[in-house]
Design a protein around this motif. Structure first.
Motif, PDB file in Angstrom:
ATOM      1  N   GLU A 166       0.877  -1.172   0.000  1.00 57.18           N
ATOM      2  CA  GLU A 166       0.000   0.000   0.000  1.00 57.18           C
ATOM      3  C   GLU A 166       0.912   1.218   0.000  1.00 57.18           C
ATOM      4  O   GLU A 166       1.457   1.595   1.039  1.00 57.18           O
ATOM      5  N   THR A 215      -7.061  -5.580 -12.429  1.00 60.65           N
ATOM      6  CA  THR A 215      -6.568  -4.219 -12.224  1.00 60.65           C
ATOM      7  C   THR A 215      -7.716  -3.241 -12.371  1.00 60.65           C
ATOM      8  O   THR A 215      -8.727  -3.532 -13.009  1.00 60.65           O
ATOM      9  N   ASN A 227      -4.130   0.162  -9.080  1.00 60.86           N
ATOM     10  CA  ASN A 227      -4.102  -0.958  -8.135  1.00 60.86           C
ATOM     11  C   ASN A 227      -4.214  -2.272  -8.887  1.00 60.86           C
ATOM     12  O   ASN A 227      -4.748  -2.325  -9.996  1.00 60.86           O
ATOM     13  N   VAL A 245      -1.486  -1.315  -4.067  1.00 60.71           N
ATOM     14  CA  VAL A 245      -2.231  -0.066  -4.205  1.00 60.71           C
ATOM     15  C   VAL A 245      -1.193   1.040  -4.283  1.00 60.71           C
ATOM     16  O   VAL A 245      -0.348   1.169  -3.390  1.00 60.71           O
ATOM     17  N   SER A 248      -2.036   5.036  -0.772  1.00 60.78           N
ATOM     18  CA  SER A 248      -2.921   4.727   0.344  1.00 60.78           C
ATOM     19  C   SER A 248      -2.710   5.757   1.453  1.00 60.78           C
ATOM     20  O   SER A 248      -1.603   6.273   1.632  1.00 60.78           O
TER      21      SER A 248
END
Length: 376
Positions: A166, A215, A227, A245, A248
């Motif tokens: 992330e 995706t 992502n 990701v 984030s």
């Protein structure tokens, strides 16, 4: 007589060159002589650490670096799209090359028959003398992954692996506005993700044979996709997941290998103001141990390249196999996994095999960029 330290040059003055390469090289300045930097953009920063460095620019400056026989190694730290063409020109001129970015310029997709890679390697192999062509992938040099790999025998046969990324690629990140990272398919997924794949492959000690991914594009400030969620199949028969990701609000970077006798976890973090990775070993009896390793991958990678170039130069034919973690083939395999995931995403999760890609790579003659398995 003691061997003289190698003379090197830097090509490029982007963010990574200014903020990482030059400062890290300054920490090991006793191991080499920085003769030249090709660009005006970073010369002031370079001169703070290397007051005698020469600033070169343009076609004339590049030719001067290539023609200077005292310069034996060059770090190419340009936009990804320009890396391969520049590296080949320097290699043809007899320079050992550490190429920072692998992927663009060699737009490798799982079903492309790696034609661009084969073209580049064919060109490289045509040179009368083939210097070292190394691909920088500093995660393979991070002590956390080196030591984590050694712990694999402690957890027994692998049941499952998962990588959770992330990221924090937002306006506060210096790379956010980088135009070249937005000008190719895959964007930050490919640019950032290749490092996480390198860490994964290093940790599990075997190849990924197939992937199936989905995706999507949610954050309009980022190039698509932003992502990816992928299942992965390993050649040892186990499976796992890779989730990434790009941006984030609560960043996390984590690798976890679950075995029959325990679990290894590698997680990025900060302890006492030092950034690095915590390696944890969970054993079957309920015990656990942990070790923290500050970041040192770039520095260790540069030390290895400098040592390899010195050893290669001592041999008249310069035939010296580059350390496997820097090999061109290792970089290609990292990219192959990401490209296969992106391909699967374009095909709504269809399974993409990597075996054919690896077979094509095996047929490419690597000569002095020898592949030595790191997993034996």
């Amino acid at each position: 007589m003691a061997q003289q330290p190698p003379h090197i040059a830097i090509i490029g003055a982007g963010i990574f060159s200014r903020n990482t390469y030059i400062p890290r090289l300054a920490e090991i300045s006793d191991l080499f002589v920085l003769r030249a930097i090709w660009t005006r953009g970073a010369v002031e920063i370079a001169k703070k650490f290397f007051p005698n460095v020469e600033c070169k620019w343009g076609e004339t400056g590049l030719s001067e670096i290539i023609d200077d026989v005292s310069i034996i190694g060059v770090a190419v730290v340009l936009a990804g799209q320009a890396q391969v063409e520049m590296s080949l020109r320097l290699l043809k001129g007899g320079k050992h090359v550490l190429q920072e970015n692998y992927y663009q310029g060699l737009n490798i997709v799982a079903y492309s028959a790696v034609s661009e890679l084969e073209t580049a390697m064919s060109c490289y192999n045509s040179f009368n003398v083939a210097p070292i062509w190394a691909i920088a992938e500093n995660y393979r040099f991070e002590p956390a992954f080196v030591e984590g790999r050694k712990l694999l025998s402690e957890v027994g046969d692998i049941i499952n692996v998962h990588t959770i990324i992330e990221g924090s690629m937002n306006i506060s990140n210096p790379y956010f506005s980088s135009s070249w990272r937005r000008s190719f398919e895959g964007g930050f997924i490919l640019d950032m993700g290749v490092h996480f794949i390198a860490g994964l492959r290093m940790l599990v000690g075997c190849e990924i044979t197939s992937v199936s991914a989905l995706t999507s594009h949610v954050d309009g400030t980022l190039p698509p996709p932003d992502n990816i969620s992928s299942t992965i199949q390993l050649e040892n028969g186990s499976s796992g997941v890779f989730v990434m990701v790009v941006s984030s609000k609560s960043p996390k970077v984590l690798w976890r290998v679950v075995g029959l006798k325990g679990t290894i976890q590698v997680e990025r973090g900060n302890i006492d103001g030092k950034h690095g990775y915590t390696v944890m070993l969970f054993t079957g009896d309920g015990g656990n141990k942990s070790w923290f390793y500050p970041f040192s991958g770039v520095t260790d990678e540069l030390k290895t390249f400098l040592a390899d170039t010195s050893l290669a130069t001592m041999k008249k034919d310069q035939s010296f196999p580059v350390e496997h973690r820097l090999s061109f083939l290792e970089g290609a395999r990292d990219v192959a996994v990401l490209e296969a995931m992106l391909e699967s995403g374009r095909r709504q999760g269809a399974t993409v095999q990597l075996a054919r890609y690896r077979a094509n790579l095996s047929a490419v003659s690597l000569d002095t960029v020898a592949y030595v398995t790191p997993y034996s």
